[in-house]
Write a protein that holds these residues in place. Structure first.
Motif, PDB file in Angstrom:
ATOM      1  N   SER A 174       0.917  -1.254  -0.039  1.00  9.27           N
ATOM      2  CA  SER A 174      -0.031   0.108   0.015  1.00  9.27           C
ATOM      3  C   SER A 174       0.759   1.231  -0.087  1.00  9.27           C
ATOM      4  O   SER A 174       0.558   2.398   0.683  1.00  9.27           O
ATOM      5  CB  SER A 174      -1.005   0.036   1.197  1.00  9.27           C
ATOM      6  OG  SER A 174      -1.687  -1.074   1.319  1.00  9.27           O
ATOM      7  N   GLY A 175       1.837   1.433  -0.606  1.00 11.22           N
ATOM      8  CA  GLY A 175       2.888   2.256  -0.558  1.00 11.22           C
ATOM      9  C   GLY A 175       2.517   3.729  -0.781  1.00 11.22           C
ATOM     10  O   GLY A 175       2.898   4.934  -0.398  1.00 11.22           O
ATOM     11  N   LYS A 176       1.600   3.674  -1.855  1.00 10.95           N
ATOM     12  CA  LYS A 176       0.984   5.141  -2.326  1.00 10.95           C
ATOM     13  C   LYS A 176      -0.057   5.585  -1.251  1.00 10.95           C
ATOM     14  O   LYS A 176      -0.401   6.959  -0.909  1.00 10.95           O
ATOM     15  CB  LYS A 176       0.154   4.857  -3.583  1.00 10.95           C
ATOM     16  CG  LYS A 176       0.878   4.907  -4.744  1.00 10.95           C
ATOM     17  CD  LYS A 176       0.069   4.553  -5.875  1.00 10.95           C
ATOM     18  CE  LYS A 176       0.801   4.114  -7.045  1.00 10.95           C
ATOM     19  NZ  LYS A 176       1.240   2.534  -6.783  1.00 10.95           N
ATOM     20  N   VAL A 177      -0.632   4.774  -0.306  1.00  5.00           N
ATOM     21  CA  VAL A 177      -1.592   5.267   0.649  1.00  5.00           C
ATOM     22  C   VAL A 177      -0.898   6.009   1.761  1.00  5.00           C
ATOM     23  O   VAL A 177      -1.493   7.253   1.945  1.00  5.00           O
ATOM     24  CB  VAL A 177      -2.302   3.764   1.235  1.00  5.00           C
ATOM     25  CG1 VAL A 177      -3.141   4.400   2.432  1.00  5.00           C
ATOM     26  CG2 VAL A 177      -2.977   3.062   0.436  1.00  5.00           C
ATOM     27  N   TYR A 178       0.247   5.857   1.867  1.00  9.06           N
ATOM     28  CA  TYR A 178       1.234   6.858   2.837  1.00  9.06           C
ATOM     29  C   TYR A 178       1.204   7.991   2.296  1.00  9.06           C
ATOM     30  O   TYR A 178       1.416   9.064   2.878  1.00  9.06           O
ATOM     31  CB  TYR A 178       2.270   5.791   3.497  1.00  9.06           C
ATOM     32  CG  TYR A 178       1.919   4.626   4.136  1.00  9.06           C
ATOM     33  CD1 TYR A 178       1.509   4.605   5.307  1.00  9.06           C
ATOM     34  CD2 TYR A 178       2.015   3.527   3.204  1.00  9.06           C
ATOM     35  CE1 TYR A 178       1.105   3.288   5.963  1.00  9.06           C
ATOM     36  CE2 TYR A 178       1.550   2.196   3.865  1.00  9.06           C
ATOM     37  CZ  TYR A 178       1.127   2.104   5.405  1.00  9.06           C
ATOM     38  OH  TYR A 178       0.814   0.905   5.652  1.00  9.06           O
ATOM     39  N   LEU A 323     -10.893   2.159  -7.344  1.00 12.84           N
ATOM     40  CA  LEU A 323     -10.677   3.184  -8.392  1.00 12.84           C
ATOM     41  C   LEU A 323     -11.889   4.088  -8.805  1.00 12.84           C
ATOM     42  O   LEU A 323     -12.725   3.528  -9.204  1.00 12.84           O
ATOM     43  CB  LEU A 323      -9.934   2.499  -9.564  1.00 12.84           C
ATOM     44  CG  LEU A 323      -8.817   3.120 -10.457  1.00 12.84           C
ATOM     45  CD1 LEU A 323      -7.773   3.644  -9.291  1.00 12.84           C
ATOM     46  CD2 LEU A 323      -8.139   2.277 -11.403  1.00 12.84           C
ATOM     47  N   LEU A 324     -11.480   5.285  -8.704  1.00 14.95           N
ATOM     48  CA  LEU A 324     -12.390   6.382  -8.965  1.00 14.95           C
ATOM     49  C   LEU A 324     -12.197   6.669 -10.550  1.00 14.95           C
ATOM     50  O   LEU A 324     -11.222   7.298 -10.715  1.00 14.95           O
ATOM     51  CB  LEU A 324     -12.367   7.329  -8.333  1.00 14.95           C
ATOM     52  CG  LEU A 324     -13.867   8.195  -7.968  1.00 14.95           C
ATOM     53  CD1 LEU A 324     -14.771   7.428  -7.430  1.00 14.95           C
ATOM     54  CD2 LEU A 324     -13.667   9.550  -7.071  1.00 14.95           C
ATOM     55  N   PRO A 325     -13.131   6.367 -11.462  1.00 13.26           N
ATOM     56  CA  PRO A 325     -12.933   6.548 -12.955  1.00 13.26           C
ATOM     57  C   PRO A 325     -13.059   8.164 -13.233  1.00 13.26           C
ATOM     58  O   PRO A 325     -13.874   8.683 -12.339  1.00 13.26           O
ATOM     59  CB  PRO A 325     -13.715   5.813 -13.676  1.00 13.26           C
ATOM     60  CG  PRO A 325     -14.836   5.557 -12.611  1.00 13.26           C
ATOM     61  CD  PRO A 325     -14.418   5.778 -11.328  1.00 13.26           C
ATOM     62  N   ASN A 326     -12.713   8.450 -14.450  1.00 13.88           N
ATOM     63  CA  ASN A 326     -12.917   9.959 -14.762  1.00 13.88           C
ATOM     64  C   ASN A 326     -13.120   9.860 -16.351  1.00 13.88           C
ATOM     65  O   ASN A 326     -12.064   9.659 -17.098  1.00 13.88           O
ATOM     66  CB  ASN A 326     -11.927  10.842 -14.223  1.00 13.88           C
ATOM     67  CG  ASN A 326     -12.299  12.394 -14.391  1.00 13.88           C
ATOM     68  OD1 ASN A 326     -12.262  12.783 -15.549  1.00 13.88           O
ATOM     69  ND2 ASN A 326     -12.541  12.933 -13.553  1.00 13.88           N
ATOM     70  N   SER A 390      -5.760   3.509  -6.413  1.00 17.34           N
ATOM     71  CA  SER A 390      -7.170   4.051  -6.102  1.00 17.34           C
ATOM     72  C   SER A 390      -7.080   5.133  -5.133  1.00 17.34           C
ATOM     73  O   SER A 390      -8.077   6.018  -5.157  1.00 17.34           O
ATOM     74  CB  SER A 390      -7.889   2.766  -5.441  1.00 17.34           C
ATOM     75  OG  SER A 390      -7.545   1.835  -6.166  1.00 17.34           O
ATOM     76  N   ASP A 391      -6.503   5.097  -3.868  1.00 20.34           N
ATOM     77  CA  ASP A 391      -6.251   6.379  -2.944  1.00 20.34           C
ATOM     78  C   ASP A 391      -6.171   7.379  -3.774  1.00 20.34           C
ATOM     79  O   ASP A 391      -6.500   8.478  -3.070  1.00 20.34           O
ATOM     80  CB  ASP A 391      -5.395   5.795  -1.868  1.00 20.34           C
ATOM     81  CG  ASP A 391      -5.835   4.794  -0.764  1.00 20.34           C
ATOM     82  OD1 ASP A 391      -6.353   3.652  -1.526  1.00 20.34           O
ATOM     83  OD2 ASP A 391      -5.948   5.022   0.209  1.00 20.34           O
ATOM     84  N   VAL A 392      -5.146   7.762  -4.640  1.00 16.41           N
ATOM     85  CA  VAL A 392      -4.878   8.831  -5.442  1.00 16.41           C
ATOM     86  C   VAL A 392      -6.149   9.242  -6.064  1.00 16.41           C
ATOM     87  O   VAL A 392      -6.355  10.452  -5.925  1.00 16.41           O
ATOM     88  CB  VAL A 392      -3.723   8.691  -6.301  1.00 16.41           C
ATOM     89  CG1 VAL A 392      -3.337   9.604  -7.051  1.00 16.41           C
ATOM     90  CG2 VAL A 392      -2.419   7.944  -5.617  1.00 16.41           C
ATOM     91  N   SER A 393      -6.622   8.254  -6.618  1.00 16.40           N
ATOM     92  CA  SER A 393      -7.968   8.592  -7.355  1.00 16.40           C
ATOM     93  C   SER A 393      -9.280   9.387  -6.578  1.00 16.40           C
ATOM     94  O   SER A 393     -10.084   9.878  -7.232  1.00 16.40           O
ATOM     95  CB  SER A 393      -8.563   7.337  -8.128  1.00 16.40           C
ATOM     96  OG  SER A 393      -9.277   6.688  -7.440  1.00 16.40           O
TER      97      SER A 393
END
Ligand SMILES: [Zn+2]
Ligand SMILES: [Zn+2]
Length: 487
Positions: A174-178, A323-326, A390-393
């Motif tokens: 979960s590297g991006k979560v932090y 993941l939140l799409p756009n 996903s967390d970024v999204s």
């Protein structure tokens, strides 16, 4: 216990289209970008194959991260290493005055147990790990896409900031979560990413939110025949918990996924085990469902401990959103993919792929599919894996891309994918990804109206009053999660 109803699919189908005034990127811009990526393709290839050889697992990607940082520094980016308490994470930035801030994600971690030569038959290189998810290609292509965009920004005096986020430990760490939790994406207007795959496509799927963690039961050991009344079995606690969770399955929202493995269960039948551990994943496309079901699983653990007179504690080891799409950004990515061209293989590459296909289950798609582009749609009901992208999204409008770097029909996390990721087949897909990402970023700098439309759509999909809270709580990055045998 109440469980929130499934609301995300409804929100996902209300996609906004790209704004009517969005301009196709001009021929001069397109030509410059494509020429730079083509010029740098040999360096991209060398970088990707070097990271493939390093094959470093989550939070141990010291050489892979350093190589990308070195390439970006040499190209004029300012690199901040070791962000968010993760020694192998970095942010590389190029600022050219006030304007849109666009981020590109770069992954580079390998998978344990998938050491594999770049050959079409199973052949371990003798290492501990291999790039069975193609993150060597991911990191290199994203970095060289950014290098091409930076050069174009300088040449055309484009205002704005471009960042490469070096994101470690995607595979279970979960590297991006932090990085999200530390606010590193707070001031970013748009984030672009891609992933190696079997097809060329800008289609966006939601993926599954998940929470994972280890339940540790503590009992009292005793001779299992001589003094059973003096013992309290920690394994009984695990088994009672598992039984209750298996009963729960009937009463939780459809399409929830729960899986577990018993990672510690005692050593000998004649000793009542005083320590036992079970490792759980709960997944659903709606993060609210995951949170609710996880809370119920914890109640099952508490109930099991009470009924077996043991004690239990839980460590949440991972957690990501869906993941939140756009749609507005998907349109940009799709037209960039069409402008970037198609993949064509040499006779040698085709022969390599044909040999790989003989090792796959029957029914693999034709190899010619790598020369095609799939229709871009928003898939609002996808199941399958989870990703920390996903967390970024959920904190900034985000869009992804897949290119054909693997042999059609190959499974994810397979030796076949590790072989392709270390070959010219993988590199060709990575070069296409670099071209597409670079064109998409240039398109966005030229069309701030698209960024505004993407933000409006993002706000609608996320819903009013949303406040980001990491699914894994406030724990620190598990820097040693790949250092123990049990992982
Ligand atoms: Zn993976
Ligand atoms: Zn991956």
């Amino acid at each position: 216990m109440t469980i929130k109803t499934f609301t995300l699919a409804l929100a996902l189908s209300a996609g906004a289209a790209a704004p009517a005034d969005a301009q196709q990127l001009g021929a001069a811009d397109t030509g410059q970008i494509l020429a730079t990526v083509t010029r740098d393709a040999p360096a991209l290839s060398e970088t990707a194959l070097q990271i493939w050889k390093y094959a470093e697992v989550g939070y141990q990607e010291a050489q892979s991260s350093a190589l990308l940082q070195q390439r970006l520094t040499a190209a004029g980016f300012t690199v901040t290493p070791g962000v968010a308490g993760e020694p192998t994470a970095f942010v590389a930035s190029f600022k050219n005055g006030a304007g849109p801030v666009i981020g590109v994600l770069a992954e580079y971690d390998a998978l344990p147990g998938l050491s594999q030569a770049a050959s079409p038959t199973r052949a371990s290189l003798g290492g501990e790990a291999g790039h069975g998810c193609g993150h060597n290609l991911f990191g290199a292509a994203s970095s060289y896409a950014a290098i091409a965009v930076k050069e174009w920004m300088v040449r055309n005096k484009i205002a704005g900031e471009l960042r490469v986020y070096g994101t470690p430990a995607e595979e279970g760490g979960s590297g991006k979560v932090y990085m999200v939790r530390d606010g590193l994406f707070r001031d970013v207007d748009t984030v672009l990413h891609w992933h190696p795959g079997n097809t060329n496509s800008a289609a966006q799927g939601p993926s599954m939110a998940n929470i994972s963690g280890k339940f540790r039961f503590h009992g009292r050991s005793a001779h299992a025949a001589g003094n059973p009344d003096k013992g309290r079995s920690a394994l009984d606690g695990v088994e009672a918990m598992d039984a209750m969770v298996n009963l729960m399955r009937e009463h939780i929202p459809d399409r929830t996924r729960i899986h577990y493995v018993i990672t510690k269960g005692g050593k000998a039948p004649n000793v009542v085990p005083d320590e036992a551990e079970v490792y759980y994943y709960v997944r659903h496309v709606d993060p609210a469902v995951v949170k609710a079901v996880w809370a119920w699983v914890k109640q099952a653990a508490d109930g099991a401990a009470m009924g077996t007179q043991t004690k239990v504690d839980v460590e949440v080891t991972g957690g990501v959103y869906s993941l939140l799409p756009n749609a507005a950004l998907m349109a940009v990515m799709d037209r960039s993919l069409h402008a970037a061209g198609a993949i064509s293989w040499t006779p040698e590459e085709t022969a390599f792929a044909q040999q790989i296909q003989t090792t796959l289950a029957p029914g693999a798609p034709p190899l010619a599919s790598v020369g095609q582009i799939q229709r871009a749609t928003i898939v609002d009901d996808a199941l399958g894996g989870s990703t920390d992208v996903s967390d970024v999204s959920w904190v900034t409008p985000t869009v992804g891309l897949s290119t054909a770097t693997f042999v059609p029909g190959s499974a994810g996390h397979s030796w076949q994918n590790a072989a392709a990721a270390g070959s010219s087949i993988g590199v060709k897909g990575a070069v296409l990804a670099a071209k597409t990402l670079a064109l998409a970023a240039a398109d966005l700098y030229r069309n701030p109206a698209t960024i505004a439309a993407a933000k409006k759509e993002f706000a609608g999909r996320r819903g009013a009053g949303f406040e980001y809270k990491a699914m894994l709580g406030d724990r620190k990055p598990p820097l040693d999660y790949r250092k123990t045998a049990e992982e």
